[in-house]
Design an enzyme around this catalytic site. Structure first.
Site, PDB file in Angstrom:
ATOM      1  N   ASP A  37     -59.539   4.749  74.336  1.00  0.00           N
ATOM      2  CA  ASP A  37     -59.566   4.727  72.655  1.00  0.00           C
ATOM      3  C   ASP A  37     -60.855   5.418  72.238  1.00  0.00           C
ATOM      4  O   ASP A  37     -61.991   5.667  72.842  1.00  0.00           O
ATOM      5  CB  ASP A  37     -59.539   3.189  72.266  1.00  0.00           C
ATOM      6  CG  ASP A  37     -59.062   3.166  70.986  1.00  0.00           C
ATOM      7  OD1 ASP A  37     -57.994   2.666  70.651  1.00  0.00           O
ATOM      8  OD2 ASP A  37     -59.689   3.689  69.879  1.00  0.00           O
ATOM      9  N   TYR A 156     -46.302  13.839  59.613  1.00  0.00           N
ATOM     10  CA  TYR A 156     -45.998  12.909  60.772  1.00  0.00           C
ATOM     11  C   TYR A 156     -44.627  12.975  61.092  1.00  0.00           C
ATOM     12  O   TYR A 156     -44.478  12.758  62.276  1.00  0.00           O
ATOM     13  CB  TYR A 156     -46.250  11.483  59.776  1.00  0.00           C
ATOM     14  CG  TYR A 156     -46.173  10.210  61.002  1.00  0.00           C
ATOM     15  CD1 TYR A 156     -47.088   9.891  61.740  1.00  0.00           C
ATOM     16  CD2 TYR A 156     -44.955   9.328  60.786  1.00  0.00           C
ATOM     17  CE1 TYR A 156     -47.132   8.653  62.366  1.00  0.00           C
ATOM     18  CE2 TYR A 156     -45.086   8.228  61.572  1.00  0.00           C
ATOM     19  CZ  TYR A 156     -46.103   8.081  62.518  1.00  0.00           C
ATOM     20  OH  TYR A 156     -46.073   6.753  63.326  1.00  0.00           O
TER      21      TYR A 156
HETATM   22  N1  LIG Z   1     -47.710   0.416  62.982  1.00  0.00           N
HETATM   23  C1  LIG Z   1     -46.436   0.967  62.976  1.00  0.00           C
HETATM   24  O1  LIG Z   1     -45.758   0.572  61.992  1.00  0.00           O
HETATM   25  C2  LIG Z   1     -45.860   2.086  63.474  1.00  0.00           C
HETATM   26  C3  LIG Z   1     -44.595   2.562  63.603  1.00  0.00           C
HETATM   27  C4  LIG Z   1     -44.160   3.606  64.216  1.00  0.00           C
HETATM   28  C5  LIG Z   1     -44.956   4.223  65.177  1.00  0.00           C
HETATM   29  N2  LIG Z   1     -46.048   3.861  65.312  1.00  0.00           N
HETATM   30  C6  LIG Z   1     -46.925   4.604  66.182  1.00  0.00           C
HETATM   31  O2  LIG Z   1     -47.464   3.557  67.238  1.00  0.00           O
HETATM   32  C7  LIG Z   1     -48.638   3.936  67.670  1.00  0.00           C
HETATM   33  C8  LIG Z   1     -49.863   3.045  67.794  1.00  0.00           C
HETATM   34  O3  LIG Z   1     -49.899   2.457  66.419  1.00  0.00           O
HETATM   35  P1  LIG Z   1     -50.729   1.014  65.882  1.00  0.00           P
HETATM   36  O4  LIG Z   1     -49.653   0.657  64.804  1.00  0.00           O
HETATM   37  O5  LIG Z   1     -50.970   0.291  66.956  1.00  0.00           O
HETATM   38  O6  LIG Z   1     -51.950   2.002  65.136  1.00  0.00           O
HETATM   39  P2  LIG Z   1     -53.241   1.360  65.117  1.00  0.00           P
HETATM   40  O7  LIG Z   1     -54.139   2.152  64.154  1.00  0.00           O
HETATM   41  O8  LIG Z   1     -53.622  -0.250  64.781  1.00  0.00           O
HETATM   42  O9  LIG Z   1     -53.986   1.594  66.543  1.00  0.00           O
HETATM   43  C9  LIG Z   1     -54.061   2.922  66.940  1.00  0.00           C
HETATM   44  C10 LIG Z   1     -55.321   3.057  68.014  1.00  0.00           C
HETATM   45  O10 LIG Z   1     -55.360   4.189  68.453  1.00  0.00           O
HETATM   46  C11 LIG Z   1     -56.629   4.844  68.368  1.00  0.00           C
HETATM   47  N3  LIG Z   1     -56.723   6.113  68.356  1.00  0.00           N
HETATM   48  C12 LIG Z   1     -56.301   6.778  67.210  1.00  0.00           C
HETATM   49  N4  LIG Z   1     -56.574   8.090  67.468  1.00  0.00           N
HETATM   50  C13 LIG Z   1     -57.129   8.338  68.439  1.00  0.00           C
HETATM   51  C14 LIG Z   1     -57.454   9.668  69.217  1.00  0.00           C
HETATM   52  N5  LIG Z   1     -57.453  10.695  68.758  1.00  0.00           N
HETATM   53  N6  LIG Z   1     -57.764   9.167  70.608  1.00  0.00           N
HETATM   54  C15 LIG Z   1     -58.005   8.004  71.111  1.00  0.00           C
HETATM   55  N7  LIG Z   1     -57.593   7.063  70.502  1.00  0.00           N
HETATM   56  C16 LIG Z   1     -57.204   7.239  69.337  1.00  0.00           C
HETATM   57  C17 LIG Z   1     -57.333   4.011  67.441  1.00  0.00           C
HETATM   58  O11 LIG Z   1     -58.660   3.939  67.358  1.00  0.00           O
HETATM   59  C18 LIG Z   1     -56.631   2.771  67.355  1.00  0.00           C
HETATM   60  O12 LIG Z   1     -57.357   1.685  68.153  1.00  0.00           O
HETATM   61  C19 LIG Z   1     -49.078   5.198  66.999  1.00  0.00           C
HETATM   62  O13 LIG Z   1     -48.789   6.508  67.751  1.00  0.00           O
HETATM   63  C20 LIG Z   1     -48.049   5.324  65.787  1.00  0.00           C
HETATM   64  O14 LIG Z   1     -47.845   6.387  65.305  1.00  0.00           O
HETATM   65  C21 LIG Z   1     -46.718   2.897  64.692  1.00  0.00           C
END
Ligand SMILES: NC(=O)c1ccc[n+]([C@@H]2O[C@H](COP(=O)([O-])OP(=O)(O)OC[C@H]3O[C@@H](n4cnc5c(N)ncnc54)[C@H](O)[C@@H]3O)[C@@H](O)[C@H]2O)c1
Length: 253
Positions: A37, A156
């Site tokens: 991360d 996105y």
């Molecule tokens: N939460 C939702 O509703 C949702 C829906 C569809 C898809 N997603 C996808 O799920 C995945 C995780 O989302 P989440 O909701 O857990 O988000 P979140 O923001 O809670 O966690 C994301 C994590 O990724 C890390 N991160 C971000 N960019 C980074 C990088 N360049 N290098 C290393 N680490 C990085 C952040 O520090 C964080 O710890 C993402 O790809 C997101 O697009 C989320």
């Protein structure tokens, strides 16, 4: 209990949210997990939680958009655990729901660098190790925006469609080498993801959330980690190149 016994898994973006839950689920099933991360505090606290519970975990600070960081993530995994069996491309960021006419170049570039180029960099670095082992599994975190047109901002949506394309391309090209690549397309999951977006485009938000009431409920991180566990385990060994939608029926409407 031992569905991933002796496996080594890299999970990007596992300091928080969905990635953290996937890492925990994998560790509970016997995997050694790499918490990768760019938020150092979050990754260290996840590593501490896991190791204090008796699981095998180590952390690496990485920005997946940076090639040197990704190389370091992979080489330190090999140094630490000796092999790689599973890659979860989970790290991703939002685009402030910017509709097409309102896309800002810096937002486009950041989202594409992380959500698309970053995923490619991790896949590219890990595949030689999978080829050497004659096996390996990739789980990509797409989104409902990766399979539907109107569930996010333009950038996105384009980025997550690219993730779906990469998932299928790798499954097709590397399946014959014993390598699987599948994706998960969550609808809305309760994490800090949306809160991390600022300066939201009201038009893009309004258009993207039409029909959101058709979800039977919001997703929880365990809803997604259960799928990620299945896709990484041998229980899904005949499954390659698919996208599992987890949206409480939103896309069925
Ligand atoms: N939460 C939702 O509703 C949702 C829906 C569809 C898809 N997603 C996808 O799920 C995945 C995780 O989302 P989440 O909701 O857990 O988000 P979140 O923001 O809670 O966690 C994301 C994590 O990724 C890390 N991160 C971000 N960019 C980074 C990088 N360049 N290098 C290393 N680490 C990085 C952040 O520090 C964080 O710890 C993402 O790809 C997101 O697009 C989320």
């Amino acid at each position: 209990m031992n569905r991933l016994q002796n496996k080594v898994a890299i999970i990007t973006g596992s300091g928080a949210g969905i990635g953290k839950e996937i890492a925990t689920a994998y560790a509970k099933e016997g995997a050694s997990v790499v918490i990768a991360d760019f938020n150092e505090e979050a990754l260290q606290s996840t590593v501490s939680e896991l190791t204090e519970s008796g699981y095998s975990a180590f952390g690496v600070k990485v920005n997946i958009a940076n090639e040197e960081d990704v190389q370091k993530m992979v080489s330190s995994t090999i140094e630490h655990f000796g092999r790689i069996d599973i890659l979860v491309n989970n790290a991703g960021v939002g685009d402030n729901m910017q509709a097409a006419a309102n896309v800002e170049d810096d937002v486009w570039n950041r989202v594409m660098n992380i959500n698309v180029t970053g995923v490619m960099r991790c896949i590219r670095q890990v595949l030689p190790h999978f080829e050497k082992n004659g096996s390996g599994t990739i789980v990509n975190m797409a989104s409902l925006a990766g399979v539907m047109g109107g569930r996010g901002g333009l950038t996105y949506t384009a980025a997550k469609h690219a993730v779906v394309g990469m998932t299928k391309n790798v499954a097709s090209h590397y399946g014959p080498l014993g390598i699987r690549s599948n994706a998960i397309a969550p609808g809305h999951v309760e994490t800090g993801f949306s809160a991390a977006m600022n300066n939201i485009d009201p038009f893009g938000m309004k258009q993207s959330t039409r029909g959101v009431g058709m979800m039977t409920r919001a997703g929880q991180v365990t809803d997604i980690s259960n799928i990620a566990l299945f896709l990484a385990s041998d229980e899904s060994s005949l499954i390659n190149g698919i996208v599992v939608t987890a949206d409480g029926g939103w896309s069925a409407y």
